[in-house]
Enzyme design. Structure first.
Site: not given
Ligand SMILES: NC(=O)c1ccc[n+]([C@@H]2O[C@H](COP(=O)([O-])OP(=O)(O)OC[C@H]3O[C@@H](n4cnc5c(N)ncnc54)[C@H](OP(=O)(O)O)[C@@H]3O)[C@@H](O)[C@H]2O)c1
Length: 348
Positions: A53-54, A96, A114, A195, A272
């Site tokens: 993580s950061r 990404h 994605k 998203d 899903t």
């Molecule tokens: N497949 C699915 O069902 C599904 C569902 C939801 C989301 N997604 C995808 O997963 C990805 C993340 O979504 P999420 O909902 O998990 O996001 P999230 O909870 O906001 O987490 C994103 C993580 O990215 C890191 N990060 C790195 N650079 C960042 C920045 N500049 N600003 C904010 N966070 C940053 C942070 O981790 P650290 O700071 O700890 O490094 C943060 O915890 C997206 O691409 C989204 O489209 C997929």
């Protein structure tokens, strides 16, 4: 006369256990990363070896919650770990490309959440880098790997639906307005299309391929990202896809694939694990399929991981089910829709 089947073919689900296993490294331990690790550890032989993580404390907490043995102090250290076979990039869309390239540069395979990148140009950059490095790269479009998707693909291939004329699908959710959060923040690649709109668009691409024309109309959020969009995709055959996505309301999240012989109605949430009904076009005949696995919701993230491990064991650098060209084509459609909606950014 159409030949409506008397039964559905057996589903050919990707085996979750018993195949090759990879040591995964999680880069960016946010919400979906937690679901991914949980699904891997509960439903597959894949093992998450390390997380970064950061914020090192967040990484420690994540590792403790999900039973991950190693924590790295930075993303750079994670991708340099010789015991990590593949990096799972689970950050906001804006990150990404940079993070995929970071992993690829150290010779790691990469699975990127994605959408693969912010736009088609960035996605092409990732594809070029992965091909040059000879590593495996894929967008984590998990719905592609679900048992029902493989079965639907088989029905389409067998011509059970006849000529497909229409795909209808929607994915809308009611998101609280947080201007700094990744859903609404343009700097993090926010907006409905990237998203959640990507799922209806993916379904249309799966069934009909990339369209020849994209028509999109909708509205922007106060932050200038796409908040809501109705999208019509058209094809040379005359087929159409009618798609919708919104950040402002919970919508049914259903899908229909309609052909000259039969139509498929996918239960909510169509992207899903779940069931569908096949209905004859000109009679009351219908067949129902339900997923026998018991795997639900985000547990379905397990299938893509097992597929990736199998692909890599076979020496592949892309998934035949979801190659990089498909991810690029999805982003070309999204780029066109965002441009028509007036979203500013790098999209054409
Ligand atoms: N497949 C699915 O069902 C599904 C569902 C939801 C989301 N997604 C995808 O997963 C990805 C993340 O979504 P999420 O909902 O998990 O996001 P999230 O909870 O906001 O987490 C994103 C993580 O990215 C890191 N990060 C790195 N650079 C960042 C920045 N500049 N600003 C904010 N966070 C940053 C942070 O981790 P650290 O700071 O700890 O490094 C943060 O915890 C997206 O691409 C989204 O489209 C997929």
């Amino acid at each position: 006369m159409s030949l409506f089947p008397t039964a559905l073919p057996p589903s050919e689900a990707i085996a979750l256990r018993g195949g090759p296993a990879l040591r995964w490294g999680v880069l960016a331990p946010g919400r979906i990363a937690g679901g991914f690790v949980w699904a891997l550890h509960h439903h597959t032989d894949q093992r998450v070896h390390a997380v970064a993580s950061r914020d090192p404390e967040r990484a420690q907490r994540f590792a403790a919650t999900y039973g991950i043995p190693h924590v790295h102090a930075s993303y750079e250290q994670l991708v340099a770990d010789p015991d990590v076979d593949i990096v799972y990039v689970a950050s906001p869309h804006s990150e990404h490309k940079r993070q995929a390239l970071l992993a690829i540069a150290t010779g790691k395979h990469v699975l990127v959440e994605k959408p693969l990148a912010l736009d088609a140009g960035e996605a092409r950059d990732i594809a070029r880098a992965a091909r040059a490095a000879g590593v495996f790269a894929m967008e984590a479009l998990w719905s592609r790997f679900l048992p029902k998707t493989l079965l639907i693909e088989r029905l389409l291939r067998d011509g059970v639906l006849g000529d497909v004329q229409l795909v209808m699908a929607d994915f809308g959710g009611r998101f609280d307005f947080e201007p700094e959060g990744r859903i609404f923040n343009p700097a993090l690649g926010g907006g409905a299309l990237l998203d959640i709109g990507i799922y209806p668009i993916w379904l249309a691409h799966l069934v009909l391929g990339p369209p020849t024309r994209v028509h999109a109309t909708g509205s922007l959020t106060q932050t200038g990202v796409d908040g809501q969009a109705a999208i019509v995709l058209t094809y040379p055959t005359g087929a159409q896809a009618l798609l919708h996505t919104t950040l402002f309301a919970e919508t049914p999240q259903e899908a229909v694939i309609a052909g000259s012989h039969a139509r498929l109605q996918l239960d909510s949430r169509f992207f899903t694990p779940g069931g569908f009904t096949l209905k004859a076009a000109r009679s009351d005949q219908q067949l129902r399929w339900t997923d026998p696995s018991g795997i639900q919701g985000s547990e379905g993230l397990a299938y893509q991981a097992a597929a990736v491990a199998q692909h890599i064991a076979e020496g592949l650098t892309e998934s035949p089910l979801h190659p990089l060209e498909h991810s690029i084509a999805l982003l070309e459609t999204i780029d066109a829709a965002r441009a028509q909606l007036g979203v500013s950014g790098r999209a054409p």
